[in-house]
Design an enzyme around this catalytic site. Sequence first.
Site, PDB file in Angstrom:
ATOM      1  N   HIS A 135       0.853  -1.296  -0.064  1.00 21.39           N
ATOM      2  CA  HIS A 135      -0.037   0.265   0.000  1.00 21.39           C
ATOM      3  C   HIS A 135       0.830   1.154  -0.011  1.00 21.39           C
ATOM      4  O   HIS A 135       1.983   1.058   0.554  1.00 21.39           O
ATOM      5  CB  HIS A 135      -0.879   0.016   1.171  1.00 21.39           C
ATOM      6  CG  HIS A 135      -1.917   0.811   1.289  1.00 21.39           C
ATOM      7  ND1 HIS A 135      -1.618   2.331   1.673  1.00 21.39           N
ATOM      8  CD2 HIS A 135      -3.197   0.863   1.277  1.00 21.39           C
ATOM      9  CE1 HIS A 135      -2.748   3.061   1.748  1.00 21.39           C
ATOM     10  NE2 HIS A 135      -3.690   2.112   1.471  1.00 21.39           N
ATOM     11  N   ASP A 212       3.530  -4.063   7.830  1.00 19.09           N
ATOM     12  CA  ASP A 212       2.362  -3.460   7.806  1.00 19.09           C
ATOM     13  C   ASP A 212       1.060  -4.295   8.011  1.00 19.09           C
ATOM     14  O   ASP A 212       0.942  -4.985   7.059  1.00 19.09           O
ATOM     15  CB  ASP A 212       2.312  -2.635   6.417  1.00 19.09           C
ATOM     16  CG  ASP A 212       0.839  -2.133   6.069  1.00 19.09           C
ATOM     17  OD1 ASP A 212      -0.203  -2.308   6.827  1.00 19.09           O
ATOM     18  OD2 ASP A 212       0.822  -1.735   4.872  1.00 19.09           O
ATOM     19  N   GLN A 215      -4.291  -5.086   7.323  1.00 15.56           N
ATOM     20  CA  GLN A 215      -4.987  -5.832   6.757  1.00 15.56           C
ATOM     21  C   GLN A 215      -5.247  -7.199   7.701  1.00 15.56           C
ATOM     22  O   GLN A 215      -6.193  -7.947   7.625  1.00 15.56           O
ATOM     23  CB  GLN A 215      -5.295  -6.164   5.296  1.00 15.56           C
ATOM     24  CG  GLN A 215      -5.464  -5.017   4.584  1.00 15.56           C
ATOM     25  CD  GLN A 215      -6.633  -4.303   4.564  1.00 15.56           C
ATOM     26  OE1 GLN A 215      -7.785  -4.736   5.166  1.00 15.56           O
ATOM     27  NE2 GLN A 215      -6.871  -3.242   4.120  1.00 15.56           N
ATOM     28  N   LYS A 238     -10.113   0.006  10.503  1.00 16.51           N
ATOM     29  CA  LYS A 238     -10.412  -1.266   9.668  1.00 16.51           C
ATOM     30  C   LYS A 238     -10.871  -2.490  10.606  1.00 16.51           C
ATOM     31  O   LYS A 238     -10.977  -3.524  10.019  1.00 16.51           O
ATOM     32  CB  LYS A 238      -9.210  -1.413   8.971  1.00 16.51           C
ATOM     33  CG  LYS A 238      -8.890  -0.456   7.836  1.00 16.51           C
ATOM     34  CD  LYS A 238      -7.610  -1.043   7.057  1.00 16.51           C
ATOM     35  CE  LYS A 238      -6.796   0.183   6.426  1.00 16.51           C
ATOM     36  NZ  LYS A 238      -7.853   0.998   5.211  1.00 16.51           N
ATOM     37  N   CYS A 376      -4.504   2.386  -3.475  1.00 16.50           N
ATOM     38  CA  CYS A 376      -3.555   2.957  -2.922  1.00 16.50           C
ATOM     39  C   CYS A 376      -2.228   2.024  -3.362  1.00 16.50           C
ATOM     40  O   CYS A 376      -1.512   1.799  -2.418  1.00 16.50           O
ATOM     41  CB  CYS A 376      -3.570   3.201  -1.753  1.00 16.50           C
ATOM     42  SG  CYS A 376      -4.673   4.559  -1.164  1.00 16.50           S
TER      43      CYS A 376
END
Lengths: 418, 147
Positions: A135, A212, A215, A238, A376
Amino acid sequence: MTRELADITHLEPAWDLKAVRRDFPLLELQQDGRPLAYLDNAATTQKPRQVIDAISDYYRRDNANVHRAIYRLGARATEAYESARRTVASFIGAETDKGIIFTRGATEAINLVAYSWGRHNLKPGDEIVVTLMEHHSNLIPWQLLARDTGSTLRHIPLTPDFTLDLEAARKIIGQQTKLVALVHKSNVFGVENPVAEITNMARDAGALMLLDAAQSVPHMPVNVQQLDCDFLAFSGHKMLGPTGVGVLYGRPDLLDSMQPFQGGGEMIDRVTMESATWNDIPWKFEAGTPNIAQAVGLGAAMDYLTAVGMNNIHDYLGQLAGYTRERLQEMDFITLYGPPESSSGIVTFNVDGIHPHDLAQFLDQEAIAVRAGHHCAQPLMDCLGVAATTRASMYIYNTTAEIDRLIEALRKAHSFFN
Amino acid sequence: MNDLRDLYQQLILDHNQNPRNFGTLETATHSAKGHNPLCGDHLDLYIEIEDDAIKDVRFVGTGCAISKSSASIMTTVIKGKTIAEAKELFEKFQHMATTGEIDSDALGKLAALADVHKFPARVKCAMLAWRTLTAGLEPGSETTTTE
């Protein structure tokens, strides 16, 4: 339970799906007389009343500034905020809550590392390694860091089936590598990347490892000690939490050795007109009045998810994505993107002859919310050879009935535009 | 579904599937690149100017039905217009795309795009070709964006 749920899903979630849906006020929303099928959860999830109430209750009963007040109300606010930090530490298996820094989101968490660690530790010749499926939030901070320090940014490419090319990674990660910043779970493919293999390569090279996890933390059990990462970043919104709060987990000894991020109140120990010394971690990295209510809301979201069960969530979202891919493959005018194996909660595709923006416009008319665009992740779109794709992403309240509505609407869209 | 039929009128769907003046132009005297960072859509516009008038115009690029049909219809309308007339049309088209108010005499079939004003996220799609055109008519123009 299965019989009771038959009208909304044929899957067997481990939780009472109808009761969970009733917890989300926004899911009662009607659009043109139809319930909204919200399938843009990888962008942000809806919020249960437990989270909305926690934020509202905090403002009604506990609101004061944290860490400084002598009065009891201030002590309650501080306890609410620090209690949320302990909830986060426990949720991601951190050994201590000293390693939990509240940020504005995953983006700010990654930028914090780029500024506080990167700008004081990198020099020309050093290398930062990312992947082609990042991302922009785990790409641009490193581009800026490389530019400012004269270090070099490299990336791990993809194999023809869109998984990380580990052979290439072995050649790229070496003695000159100082940091590997890897997306744990792709926001486009939903695929979980082989963290253990890449972490081993980083360790052999003596490089730090940043994940990261924007998600992954919402979708699966995540344990920072098992992952053996140095940094892990994710966002609250999220995973049922409010916007404006995210988390940077950092290895405490590493955080101790790092320079502050922003300067201001709270992050200091002793201040003169000429200089200052720093507060202990994690507060050293939380300048100014923090996002107290949002942190409290995130704590409530994690309590909610823990009650549902992160293993259960991972299983259900895998089944839901699998069902979606299966149904999409029934139609010969659909192109699916990503590795062939079933992903967790995220399915990315295109419909022949329809630009994703036109498709998303059409689906909105059918009261179905999906994302259309580059997500993104423009370098990944270039790799796929498309300017944009359509993404359906699910969460704990989505049903196979909603996926069936999506499939039906895609058939209608195909005949409308072609 | 009424709203969607208003947005995607037959003329728009037709120009989307069969864009007119699609391709490069060797005799171009002016050119400009347009780009919509929101969706990654891009458009290259080639213009041949002779005696202050647009003698020929073509475009290539990828985009949604709105941006592609808007570009296609634009090329059919501005061919033969003077630079001043094209700029005046830009103003009228922009006014229509943002307000829905149509100057029918001036705009003609461009009025098919009037309903984008009901879909704020799509106004940029309709404007991309026109913004690229006005950039291309300026000396020393380069890439223009919808932002």
